[in-house]
Design an enzyme around this catalytic site. Structure first.
Site, PDB file in Angstrom:
ATOM      1  N   SER A 190       0.832  -1.203   0.000  1.00  0.00           N
ATOM      2  CA  SER A 190       0.000   0.000   0.000  1.00  0.00           C
ATOM      3  C   SER A 190       0.869   1.256   0.000  1.00  0.00           C
ATOM      4  O   SER A 190       2.095   1.182   0.052  1.00  0.00           O
ATOM      5  CB  SER A 190      -0.890   0.005   1.248  1.00  0.00           C
ATOM      6  OG  SER A 190      -0.092   0.197   2.411  1.00  0.00           O
ATOM      7  N   PHE A 237       2.720   4.294   1.662  1.00  0.00           N
ATOM      8  CA  PHE A 237       3.436   4.479   2.931  1.00  0.00           C
ATOM      9  C   PHE A 237       3.911   3.178   3.569  1.00  0.00           C
ATOM     10  O   PHE A 237       4.090   3.099   4.787  1.00  0.00           O
ATOM     11  CB  PHE A 237       2.579   5.274   3.936  1.00  0.00           C
ATOM     12  CG  PHE A 237       1.952   6.494   3.332  1.00  0.00           C
ATOM     13  CD1 PHE A 237       2.733   7.555   2.905  1.00  0.00           C
ATOM     14  CD2 PHE A 237       0.586   6.563   3.151  1.00  0.00           C
ATOM     15  CE1 PHE A 237       2.151   8.670   2.319  1.00  0.00           C
ATOM     16  CE2 PHE A 237      -0.010   7.669   2.570  1.00  0.00           C
ATOM     17  CZ  PHE A 237       0.776   8.723   2.155  1.00  0.00           C
ATOM     18  N   ASP A 279      10.434   2.216 -10.416  1.00  0.00           N
ATOM     19  CA  ASP A 279       9.563   2.674  -9.336  1.00  0.00           C
ATOM     20  C   ASP A 279       8.191   3.040  -9.887  1.00  0.00           C
ATOM     21  O   ASP A 279       8.057   3.382 -11.060  1.00  0.00           O
ATOM     22  CB  ASP A 279      10.177   3.895  -8.642  1.00  0.00           C
ATOM     23  CG  ASP A 279       9.518   4.196  -7.309  1.00  0.00           C
ATOM     24  OD1 ASP A 279       9.107   3.241  -6.619  1.00  0.00           O
ATOM     25  OD2 ASP A 279       9.422   5.389  -6.949  1.00  0.00           O
ATOM     26  N   GLU A 280       7.170   2.975  -9.036  1.00  0.00           N
ATOM     27  CA  GLU A 280       5.783   3.302  -9.401  1.00  0.00           C
ATOM     28  C   GLU A 280       5.355   2.526 -10.645  1.00  0.00           C
ATOM     29  O   GLU A 280       4.750   3.071 -11.570  1.00  0.00           O
ATOM     30  CB  GLU A 280       5.618   4.812  -9.609  1.00  0.00           C
ATOM     31  CG  GLU A 280       5.984   5.657  -8.409  1.00  0.00           C
ATOM     32  CD  GLU A 280       5.042   5.511  -7.225  1.00  0.00           C
ATOM     33  OE1 GLU A 280       4.040   4.773  -7.324  1.00  0.00           O
ATOM     34  OE2 GLU A 280       5.327   6.127  -6.181  1.00  0.00           O
ATOM     35  N   GLN A 300       3.021   0.578 -11.247  1.00  0.00           N
ATOM     36  CA  GLN A 300       1.588   0.519 -11.543  1.00  0.00           C
ATOM     37  C   GLN A 300       1.172   1.559 -12.583  1.00  0.00           C
ATOM     38  O   GLN A 300       0.151   1.407 -13.244  1.00  0.00           O
ATOM     39  CB  GLN A 300       0.755   0.697 -10.265  1.00  0.00           C
ATOM     40  CG  GLN A 300       0.703   2.102  -9.701  1.00  0.00           C
ATOM     41  CD  GLN A 300       1.884   2.453  -8.827  1.00  0.00           C
ATOM     42  OE1 GLN A 300       2.762   1.625  -8.601  1.00  0.00           O
ATOM     43  NE2 GLN A 300       1.920   3.678  -8.326  1.00  0.00           N
ATOM     44  N   CYS A 359     -10.627  -1.612   8.777  1.00  0.00           N
ATOM     45  CA  CYS A 359     -10.794  -0.155   8.782  1.00  0.00           C
ATOM     46  C   CYS A 359     -11.039   0.379   7.375  1.00  0.00           C
ATOM     47  O   CYS A 359     -11.765   1.367   7.199  1.00  0.00           O
ATOM     48  CB  CYS A 359      -9.574   0.510   9.420  1.00  0.00           C
ATOM     49  SG  CYS A 359      -9.404   0.166  11.194  1.00  0.00           S
TER      50      CYS A 359
END
Length: 199
Positions: free
Chosen positions: A24, A26, A95-96, A98, A187
């Site tokens: 996720s 963080f 990186d990133e 997605q 949550c």
């Protein structure tokens, strides 16, 4: 007299592999990517790091974690561009992931099959809890998958979900700390219910 021993044969052939770091927001994905890439650089391996050109949150040219650790990178628009920069490279970082097109899957396979170590970091799910971009397929073809977790901001349990705190239905919304919060499953479901009730 020196006897021939297989233990002294030095491995010179490069062995390609695909490593995926997912989780996720963080959860430390970029932090772990930077750590692995810096270790490879320290070992005098030739490295190149790529990020999507649309990711300009902290820097246009660097991969930067939420904790402000950084490493120099090459921003690109298309996954196919990665192959233009990697002819003499031992380790490729992405990186990133997605945010890249589905061609990234073939690019990573091609690099690994040619002896390159490929380290990929990215969100495995979007803010709706849906598998994100090429990440599910990258996890499937990876030699190693590391699922990292944040801490749920509501209850302190391990968090696997990224809850968007601003009203915006676009899948891609480059986020900083004010726009997303990491939540555990329970949550997250509660937050989605509250979002629906507000709509």
């Amino acid at each position: 007299m020196v006897l021939f021993s297989e233990d002294h044969i030095q491995e010179t052939r490069r062995r390609g592999r695909i490593e995926v770091i997912c989780g996720s927001m963080f959860s430390g994905k970029t932090e772990e990517l930077i750590r692995r890439m810096k270790r490879a650089k320290f070992a005098r391996q030739r490295v190149e790091i790529f990020k999507p050109a649309i990711d300009t949150r902290y820097s246009e040219g660097d991969v930067v974690s939420h904790d402000s650790n950084s490493i120099s990178s090459t921003p690109i628009d298309s996954s196919a561009s990665i192959l233009l920069f990697t002819s003499e490279i031992d380790v490729v970082g992405i990186d990133e992931a997605q945010f890249f097109d589905s061609g990234l899957i073939d690019v990573c396979n091609q690099l690994a099959n040619n002896g390159v170590r490929v380290i990929i970091a990215g969100l495995d799910m979007d803010f709706k809890g849906v598998p994100f971009g090429p990440m599910p397929a990258l996890c499937a073809i990876a030699d190693e998958v590391s699922k990292v977790h944040a801490i749920c901001v509501k209850c302190g349990q391990l968090a696997s979900f990224s809850h968007r705190t601003v009203k915006n239905d676009k899948q891609v919304l480059l986020g900083e700390t004010a726009q997303y919060e990491p939540l555990c499953r329970e949550c997250y479901q509660r937050a989605l219910q509250e979002d629906r009730e507000k709509s």
